[in-house]
Design a protein around this motif. Structure first.
Motif, short mmCIF file in Angstrom:
data_model
loop_
_atom_site.label_atom_id
_atom_site.label_comp_id
_atom_site.label_asym_id
_atom_site.label_seq_id
_atom_site.Cartn_x
_atom_site.Cartn_y
_atom_site.Cartn_z
N ARG A 1 26.13 25.74 46.42
CA ARG A 1 26.49 27.01 45.79
C ARG A 1 25.72 28.16 46.43
O ARG A 1 26.29 29.21 46.74
CB ARG A 1 26.20 26.92 44.29
CG ARG A 1 26.70 28.12 43.50
CD ARG A 1 26.43 28.02 41.99
NE ARG A 1 27.00 26.82 41.42
CZ ARG A 1 26.30 25.84 40.85
NH1 ARG A 1 25.00 25.93 40.77
NH2 ARG A 1 26.89 24.79 40.34
N ASN B 1 24.31 28.23 49.44
CA ASN B 1 24.79 28.43 50.82
C ASN B 1 26.14 29.14 50.84
O ASN B 1 26.38 30.01 51.68
CB ASN B 1 24.87 27.10 51.55
CG ASN B 1 23.50 26.55 51.90
OD1 ASN B 1 22.52 27.27 51.89
ND2 ASN B 1 23.44 25.26 52.17
N ALA B 2 27.02 28.75 49.92
CA ALA B 2 28.34 29.39 49.86
C ALA B 2 28.20 30.87 49.51
O ALA B 2 28.89 31.73 50.07
CB ALA B 2 29.23 28.68 48.84
N LYS B 3 27.28 31.15 48.58
CA LYS B 3 27.06 32.55 48.20
C LYS B 3 26.53 33.36 49.37
O LYS B 3 26.99 34.46 49.64
CB LYS B 3 26.07 32.58 47.02
CG LYS B 3 26.02 33.88 46.30
CD LYS B 3 25.14 33.75 45.05
CE LYS B 3 25.22 35.00 44.21
NZ LYS B 3 24.43 34.86 42.98
N LYS B 4 25.55 32.77 50.10
CA LYS B 4 25.00 33.46 51.27
C LYS B 4 26.07 33.67 52.33
O LYS B 4 26.17 34.75 52.93
CB LYS B 4 23.85 32.64 51.86
CG LYS B 4 22.58 32.68 51.05
CD LYS B 4 21.50 31.79 51.65
CE LYS B 4 20.27 31.71 50.77
NZ LYS B 4 19.29 30.76 51.29
N GLU B 5 26.89 32.62 52.55
CA GLU B 5 27.95 32.73 53.55
C GLU B 5 28.96 33.79 53.14
O GLU B 5 29.43 34.58 53.97
CB GLU B 5 28.64 31.38 53.73
CG GLU B 5 29.61 31.35 54.88
CD GLU B 5 30.15 29.96 55.14
OE1 GLU B 5 31.18 29.89 55.81
OE2 GLU B 5 29.57 28.97 54.69
N ALA B 6 29.27 33.83 51.85
CA ALA B 6 30.22 34.84 51.36
C ALA B 6 29.65 36.24 51.57
O ALA B 6 30.37 37.16 51.98
CB ALA B 6 30.53 34.60 49.88
N GLN B 7 28.35 36.41 51.30
CA GLN B 7 27.72 37.70 51.52
C GLN B 7 27.76 38.09 52.99
O GLN B 7 28.04 39.24 53.33
CB GLN B 7 26.28 37.69 51.01
CG GLN B 7 26.16 37.64 49.50
CD GLN B 7 24.74 37.43 49.02
OE1 GLN B 7 23.87 37.04 49.80
NE2 GLN B 7 24.50 37.66 47.74
N ILE C 1 29.97 37.06 55.18
CA ILE C 1 31.37 37.36 55.50
C ILE C 1 31.72 38.77 55.04
O ILE C 1 32.36 39.54 55.76
CB ILE C 1 32.31 36.31 54.88
CG1 ILE C 1 32.15 34.97 55.62
CG2 ILE C 1 33.76 36.76 54.91
CD1 ILE C 1 32.86 33.80 54.96
N VAL C 2 31.28 39.11 53.82
CA VAL C 2 31.57 40.46 53.29
C VAL C 2 30.89 41.52 54.17
O VAL C 2 31.51 42.53 54.52
CB VAL C 2 31.10 40.57 51.82
CG1 VAL C 2 31.09 42.01 51.36
CG2 VAL C 2 31.99 39.73 50.92
N LYS C 3 29.63 41.28 54.54
CA LYS C 3 28.93 42.25 55.40
C LYS C 3 29.64 42.39 56.74
O LYS C 3 29.81 43.50 57.25
CB LYS C 3 27.48 41.82 55.62
CG LYS C 3 26.60 42.08 54.43
CD LYS C 3 25.16 41.69 54.73
CE LYS C 3 24.27 41.93 53.52
NZ LYS C 3 22.89 41.52 53.76
N GLU C 4 30.05 41.25 57.31
CA GLU C 4 30.75 41.29 58.59
C GLU C 4 32.07 42.03 58.45
O GLU C 4 32.44 42.84 59.32
CB GLU C 4 30.98 39.85 59.10
CG GLU C 4 31.54 39.77 60.49
CD GLU C 4 30.57 40.27 61.55
OE1 GLU C 4 31.05 40.77 62.58
OE2 GLU C 4 29.34 40.18 61.37
#
Length: 162
Positions: free
Chosen positions: A82, A84-90, A92-95
């Motif tokens: 969870r 890691n997914a949250k960090k990855e989502a953040q 992705i949003v920043k990118e």
């Protein structure tokens, strides 16, 4: 040291005058031996059953411990996934925000360039139109001059098509 059935069986009582009836005592001792042996067997069976149940209890306790540890590990893994997914989502949003900003900036730059080019083309069209108008006006003035009429009549070989 506990008393055994063999101890009871081998027990010899001293004889006295007016003592107990020996056959009666022996019969009673035989009954005591049988009951005592039965109790010992029952006690052994219960101890064996208790050992079996203790082993099963230990087995189930081990299973419970293993399941508890497994649940804890699974919960930790789920929390990590969870996180890691949250960090990855953040990320992705920043990118995506960076890309959106870049696209907007590129679009604004292109829009400014196109606007400048349109303004330049309007200027060039205005200049071309003014030059063309000047040229046409000069040609019209030239045509309107009387010298054209004199050119026509002065030259006999010129053929006028009207």
């Amino acid at each position: 040291m506990p008393l055994t059935p063999l101890d009871i069986h081998n027990k010899e009582f001293s004889r006295r005058l007016r003592g107990y009836d020996e056959d009666e005592v022996n019969e009673f001792l035989d009954l005591v031996i049988k009951d005592y042996e039965a109790l010992i067997r029952e006690n052994k069976e219960m101890q064996n059953q208790m050992l079996t149940l203790q082993e099963r209890l230990n087995h189930f306790s081990n299973i419970e411990d293993t399941l508890s540890k497994t649940i804890i590990v699974a919960q930790e893994a789920a929390d990590e996934v969870r996180s890691n997914a949250k960090k990855e989502a953040q990320l992705i949003v920043k990118e995506a925000e960076k890309n959106a900003d870049r696209i907007v900036n590129e679009s604004l730059n292109k829009s400014r360039k196109v606007s400048l080019e349109v303004d330049e083309l309007k200027k060039q069209a205005s200049i071309y139109r003014a030059r063309f108008r000047t040229l046409v006006e000069a040609q019209l003035e030239l045509l309107a001059e009387e010298s054209w009429d004199t050119l026509r009549s002065d030259r006999p070989e010129a053929v006028v098509h009207e």
